[in-house]
Design an enzyme around this catalytic site. Structure first.
Site, PDB file in Angstrom:
ATOM      1  CG  ASP A  11      35.620  20.087  23.938  1.00 23.18           C
ATOM      2  OD1 ASP A  11      36.860  20.166  23.920  1.00 23.18           O
ATOM      3  OD2 ASP A  11      34.931  19.895  22.922  1.00 23.18           O
ATOM      4  CG  ASP A 105      41.038  19.364  23.665  1.00 24.54           C
ATOM      5  OD1 ASP A 105      41.066  18.156  23.384  1.00 24.54           O
ATOM      6  OD2 ASP A 105      40.609  20.231  22.879  1.00 24.54           O
ATOM      7  CD  GLU A 106      36.093  15.542  23.545  1.00 27.67           C
ATOM      8  OE1 GLU A 106      34.913  15.240  23.319  1.00 27.67           O
ATOM      9  OE2 GLU A 106      36.969  15.600  22.646  1.00 27.67           O
TER      10      GLU A 106
END
Length: 504
Positions: A11, A105-106
């Site tokens: 993350d 983003d993960e």
């Protein structure tokens, strides 16, 4: 459940805001808030400096400005975020063929499938190496969780924030989860959490102690059994490399409530067209049309209609959305509208009845519409050529000036735009200049990469630093008075205070 912590969850830390800080040297170490800057804008991401003031994602932007008035408030630059995300996902792909992206983003990674790790030691080495590689490639940090299941790996990355790594050894799940709130578990949202609280269960340990039968009684067979398994630390969901899209949707929030029924229908039709463009871009069609309406009192209604077969025809989607709107009471005003398509398929079976109705409607319009000019006659020109619209500049937008080079918009208003000229690799914060909004030497530009590429690899000459300093008068470290005052005049302002002013 695995006997080794070979599932990794990455993350990125405050991704949008961190990317803006990396791109803008003058904002490093300062509070930055990214999101919609309108009256009803919402925070997308806040930097850790802004979070100390209580600003967080999904907060109304007006509230964020009250909590942190001296932060930099910027519009999102998704082209930059996608570019950085592609770099990060490429690094994850080097670890394993099984990478499951959840957002820009993960992502989850199955290290075992890639032969990258087989025990705690090798998994930790892979995680630390990944964090170093991401920092080198993007100048951004990410937090990593390692565990024997997806649920625990995600919990680990949350505990690791910011810029850390947490490895959860298999066998310690119950001890770790016990004191955590029930909302920690996947599938326990606000409604389920409140239902459990009324039943006297607020921690994961209390869920485990209640037993499966009690949770099934409270939540239903499927949901209750799944929540109990997770409370016991069991999660056997695999990492899936390909995640099929379940729906495609678009929505808009309006600065002022819409009351005019004609305007509302026009907005719904416009959203339907945008949704279809996105649907076609993903290579899908869909059967179910969904309309979302958030009214003046924040109550949200959804209505849906399922067609005879999948479609990607904009006329069909527009008409279906318009029919759904007819069943919604909008007399009090509407603050948000959305149109979506679900039940996706990879082929199109046109809804012939709807299209036929659309064709008949168009024919009727042609028969009853305004009279056309007689053939052979030139239409009379009585209208004056409208004046060109004033150019709009958004706070945080990338620009390039013919003399000063690359920069970004700090704010605009009162016919002027203020720009700070700096590049991601600049050592010191750049200088500030103010121009007329229609200055011909100032143009929008594409974002610069966060890490400077060698000249032979750079795809854009703008990515190379300028050797000469900007000339002309230098504005003070704070936001120029003209741009700050424009907020009262309806101009768009990125800084509520100056970048160099002291913060409370």
């Amino acid at each position: 459940m695995r006997s080794a912590p070979t599932i990794l969850h990455l993350d990125m830390d405050a991704f949008f805001a961190a990317a803006e800080q990396a791109a803008k040297p003058s904002l490093r170490g300062k509070p930055v808030v990214v999101g919609g800057l309108g009256v009803r804008g919402v925070v997308a991401t806040a930097s850790y400096e802004a979070r100390r003031f209580g600003v967080h994602s999904a907060m109304p932007m007006a509230q964020a400005r009250r909590l942190c008035p001296n932060a930099a408030y910027l519009v999102p630059r998704f082209s930059l975020y996608r570019s950085v995300s592609d770099q990060v996902m490429e690094l994850l792909g080097r670890l394993s063929p099984l990478v499951e992206p959840l957002s820009l983003d993960e992502a989850f990674v199955d290290l075992e499938a890639g032969g990258t790790a087989h025990d705690a030691h090798s998994a930790r080495e892979a995680g630390e190496r990944l964090r170093r590689d991401i920092l080198e490639a993007t100048r951004l940090t990410g937090s990593v969780g390692l565990a024997g299941s997806k649920m625990l790996a995600k919990i680990g990355s949350e505990q690791a924030k910011p810029d850390g790594l947490v490895l959860i050894e298999p066998g310690t799940e119950r001890e770790l989860l016990g004191p955590m709130p029930v909302r920690t578990l996947p599938g326990v949202g606000p409604a389920t959490g409140e239902h459990l609280r009324r039943a006297g269960m607020t921690t994961v340990a209390e869920l485990a102690e209640a037993g499966e039968d009690e949770l099934v009684r409270l939540l239903g067979k499927s949901h209750g059994a799944a929540i109990h398994r997770m409370a016991m630390g069991y999660d056997d969901r695999p990492v899936v490399a390909e995640r099929d899209a379940k729906s495609v949707s678009v929505e808009d929030t309006f600065d002022v409530d819409l009351h005019d029924r004609v305007r509302i229908r026009t907005e719904v039709e416009r959203l339907a067209d945008r949704c279809v463009r996105r649907l076609r871009g993903s290579g899908h069609s869909g059967r179910t049309i969904v309309l979302k309406v958030r009214r003046f009192d924040f109550s949200t209604l959804t209505r849906s209609e399922t067609l005879r077969g999948p479609t990607d025809d904009s006329a069909v989607v527009r008409e279906a959305a318009a029919r759904l709107l007819e069943a919604v009471d909008t007399t009090g005003g509407v603050r948000l509208l959305g149109v979506g398509v679900s039940g996706l398929a990879d082929y199109t079976q046109e809804d012939l009845f709807a299209q036929a109705a659309a064709g008949e409607s168009r024919d009727d319009d042609a028969d009853t519409g305004p009279a056309r000019e007689p053939a052979g006659e030139e239409p009379q020109e009585h209208q004056e050529t409208p004046a060109p619209a004033e150019r709009r500049w958004s706070a945080g937008q990338d620009v390039r000036h013919a003399e000063h080079g690359a920069g970004w918009v700090q704010g605009s208003g009162l016919g002027r735009v203020t720009v700070r000229f700096e590049e991601p690799w600049s050592v010191m914060p750049g200088r500030v200049r103010t121009f007329a909004v229609d200055d011909p030497d100032l143009e929008p530009s594409e974002p610069l990469p966060l890490v400077r590429q060698p000249p032979d690899q750079s795809s854009c000459p703008a990515s190379r630093p300028k050797s000469r300093s900007p000339a002309g008068p230098v504005a003070g470290p704070g936001f120029p008075a003209a741009s700050t005052s424009s907020e009262a005049e309806g101009g768009e302002v990125g800084f509520s205070g100056g970048a160099g002013r002291s913060r409370p």
